[in-house]
Design a protein around this motif. Structure first.
Motif, PDB file in Angstrom:
ATOM      1  N   SER A  85      11.126   1.869   3.282  1.00  0.00           N
ATOM      2  CA  SER A  85       9.033   1.216   3.704  1.00  0.00           C
ATOM      3  C   SER A  85       9.716   0.348   5.014  1.00  0.00           C
ATOM      4  CB  SER A  85       9.177   0.474   2.559  1.00  0.00           C
ATOM      5  OG  SER A  85       9.606  -0.993   2.577  1.00  0.00           O
ATOM      6  N   SER A  86       8.395   0.141   5.445  1.00  0.00           N
ATOM      7  CA  SER A  86       7.771  -0.546   6.246  1.00  0.00           C
ATOM      8  C   SER A  86       8.618  -2.369   6.428  1.00  0.00           C
ATOM      9  CB  SER A  86       6.226  -0.832   6.137  1.00  0.00           C
ATOM     10  OG  SER A  86       5.714  -1.267   5.280  1.00  0.00           O
ATOM     11  N   ASN A  87       8.636  -2.940   5.589  1.00  0.00           N
ATOM     12  CA  ASN A  87       9.330  -3.816   5.707  1.00  0.00           C
ATOM     13  C   ASN A  87      10.713  -4.120   4.981  1.00  0.00           C
ATOM     14  OD1 ASN A  87       8.784  -3.602   2.300  1.00  0.00           O
ATOM     15  ND2 ASN A  87       7.714  -5.054   2.226  1.00  0.00           N
ATOM     16  N   GLY A  88      11.380  -2.753   5.301  1.00  0.00           N
ATOM     17  CA  GLY A  88      12.751  -3.243   5.480  1.00  0.00           C
ATOM     18  C   GLY A  88      12.898  -2.359   3.373  1.00  0.00           C
ATOM     19  N   MET A  89      12.706  -2.549   2.752  1.00  0.00           N
ATOM     20  CA  MET A  89      12.678  -2.853   1.215  1.00  0.00           C
ATOM     21  C   MET A  89      13.273  -1.056   0.817  1.00  0.00           C
ATOM     22  SD  MET A  89      12.526  -3.862  -1.801  1.00  0.00           S
ATOM     23  CE  MET A  89      12.379  -5.731  -1.974  1.00  0.00           C
ATOM     24  N   SER A  90      12.804  -0.855  -0.027  1.00  0.00           N
ATOM     25  CA  SER A  90      13.305   0.183  -0.889  1.00  0.00           C
ATOM     26  C   SER A  90      13.384   0.270  -2.232  1.00  0.00           C
ATOM     27  CB  SER A  90      14.754   1.175  -0.496  1.00  0.00           C
ATOM     28  OG  SER A  90      15.886   0.293  -0.966  1.00  0.00           O
ATOM     29  N   LEU A  91      12.861   1.999  -2.620  1.00  0.00           N
ATOM     30  CA  LEU A  91      12.993   2.245  -3.881  1.00  0.00           C
ATOM     31  C   LEU A  91      14.470   1.509  -4.942  1.00  0.00           C
ATOM     32  CD1 LEU A  91      11.408   5.255  -4.976  1.00  0.00           C
ATOM     33  CD2 LEU A  91      10.599   3.421  -5.247  1.00  0.00           C
ATOM     34  N   LEU A  92      15.546   1.189  -3.890  1.00  0.00           N
ATOM     35  CA  LEU A  92      16.685   1.417  -4.898  1.00  0.00           C
ATOM     36  C   LEU A  92      16.684  -0.205  -4.730  1.00  0.00           C
ATOM     37  CD1 LEU A  92      19.584   1.926  -5.845  1.00  0.00           C
ATOM     38  CD2 LEU A  92      20.623   2.056  -3.659  1.00  0.00           C
ATOM     39  N   LYS A  93      16.089  -1.229  -4.046  1.00  0.00           N
ATOM     40  CA  LYS A  93      16.194  -2.408  -3.605  1.00  0.00           C
ATOM     41  C   LYS A  93      15.072  -3.113  -4.704  1.00  0.00           C
ATOM     42  CE  LYS A  93      17.423  -2.587   1.221  1.00  0.00           C
ATOM     43  NZ  LYS A  93      17.474  -3.882   2.663  1.00  0.00           N
ATOM     44  N   ALA A  94      13.947  -1.994  -4.594  1.00  0.00           N
ATOM     45  CA  ALA A  94      13.123  -2.632  -5.638  1.00  0.00           C
ATOM     46  C   ALA A  94      13.432  -2.709  -7.139  1.00  0.00           C
ATOM     47  CB  ALA A  94      11.673  -1.128  -6.019  1.00  0.00           C
TER      48      ALA A  94
END
Length: 381
Positions: free
Chosen positions: A99-108
């Motif tokens: 995503s825009s801030n380096g987050m992803s669904l996996l990290k979430a």
């Protein structure tokens, strides 16, 4: 032919390649764009470009639905999943898209969000039935191929009276993207891309038929050959395109006659049109805003529309500035033109969506093409 392995016969592929070399005029160059990510994967996996003469080249187009999903919509999905009352259901290949801030669904998910990988829309429906206290949102993406299953899920949810099932709709349409590419400055003004013809998508065409491509053949004078995903399908499609260019023809031809008909799947089309309607515009990664290129739920199904129920308002977001995914999706650059490719960006640590899905150009080149590059470098030295 009856079996898949018959469409992977190396001797037949070499024979078709020999015919292409014989019929491709040496004084002319041929540039064909395969739109579908499945074709991109097949070309890389079976080394088909090595069979083609130097003046016949393939351009990889934006045919990977995971790749073209804009960053802002990934941000929306992550925010939705982080709600304590929401269970987000998604296909596995979306889990690692940055995503825009380096987050992803996996990290979430690792941080505690209730995100579940599913194989179909029916899996998401089952979860909604079994856990009525949860608000189950299906993250729907894909071209015309995956839209009918989403429609079936919505019809089932409506008939069952499910109150806790919702769809975050990101279904996009192939013909609008092809038109956008042909009308883009890259093609018409800057001359960064020359496209002499298209290999039309396989599964998409099973649903929509061959008819929608007639416009591109007539209006833009570009031949289109619809092809299956196997190596012989792709090689035969290239030969058919070479022959059209040589003859000065601009027609829609169907190589994939075992699955595609002129009219397509009318039942699926009727079901989709009953449930979905066109968006005025939708952002594609690499292409920007493309008019009438995506679907949204009709008012009749607004109770299942996650955008309305959860008041989702997409904020446009930019890709990693060092990532060339947008240019690669437009066909302007190749994966190896990106400085991140194979260094900071790998399938294990993707910096852009083209490296995430197996149908993405970067992932396909990482898995297969880089070994060919290494071999060619050794031979040159």
């Amino acid at each position: 032919m009856k079996y898949v392995d018959e469409y992977r016969n190396g001797k037949l592929a070499s024979a078709i390649a020999a015919t292409i070399r014989a019929e491709a005029r040496p004084e002319q160059s041929y540039r064909f764009m395969e739109f579908c990510g499945g074709h991109t994967h097949a070309i890389a996996r079976y080394g088909l470009e090595d069979l083609l003469p130097e003046n016949v080249r393939m351009i990889h187009g934006p045919g990977c639905p995971v790749c073209v999903l804009p960053v802002g919509r990934m941000d929306d999905a992550i925010k939705l999943a982080q709600r304590p009352d929401v269970t987000l259901c998604t296909y596995a290949d979306l889990m690692r898209v940055p995503s825009s801030n380096g987050m992803s669904l996996l990290k979430a998910k690792a941080a505690g969000a209730d995100i579940r990988m599913v194989y179909s829309t029916l899996d998401a429906l089952r979860i909604a039935r079994e856990e009525p206290a949860r608000k189950v949102v299906f993250f729907a993406i894909g071209f015309e191929t995956t839209t009918p299953p989403t429609a079936i899920a919505l019809l089932n949810a409506q008939s069952e009276g499910l109150k806790n099932f919702f769809v975050f709709c990101n279904h996009v349409l192939t013909p609008a993207a092809i038109q956008n590419i042909l009308e883009s400055p890259d093609v018409r003004e800057l001359g960064l891309i020359r496209i002499d013809g298209f290999i039309g998508p396989a599964h998409v065409s099973v649903v929509i038929g061959a008819g929608p491509y007639e416009f591109f053949a007539e209006e833009f004078q570009k031949p289109v050959v619809i092809a299956g995903f196997e190596p012989l399908d792709v090689m035969q499609a290239v030969l058919m395109l070479v022959r059209q260019v040589n003859d000065g023809r601009y027609e829609v031809e169907n190589e994939y006659i075992r699955a595609v008909t002129p009219e397509g799947n009318l039942k699926a089309q009727d079901m989709v049109s009953r449930i979905f309607e066109l968006r005025d515009t939708f952002e594609w990664r690499g292409l920007g805003q493309v008019p009438y290129s995506a679907l949204k739920l009709r008012e009749e199904f607004s109770a299942f529309d996650a955008e309305k129920v959860f008041d989702i308002r997409t904020v446009p977001a930019k890709d990693n500035p060092a990532c060339e995914c947008g240019a690669i999706l437009r066909g302007v650059k190749k994966p190896t033109d990106c400085k991140l490719f194979g260094t900071l960006c790998t399938p294990e640590t993707p910096m852009g969506s083209c490296m995430v899905s197996s149908e993405g150009s970067c992932a396909a080149h990482w898995t297969y093409g880089r070994f060919r590059d290494a071999k060619q470098e050794r031979q040159a030295s």
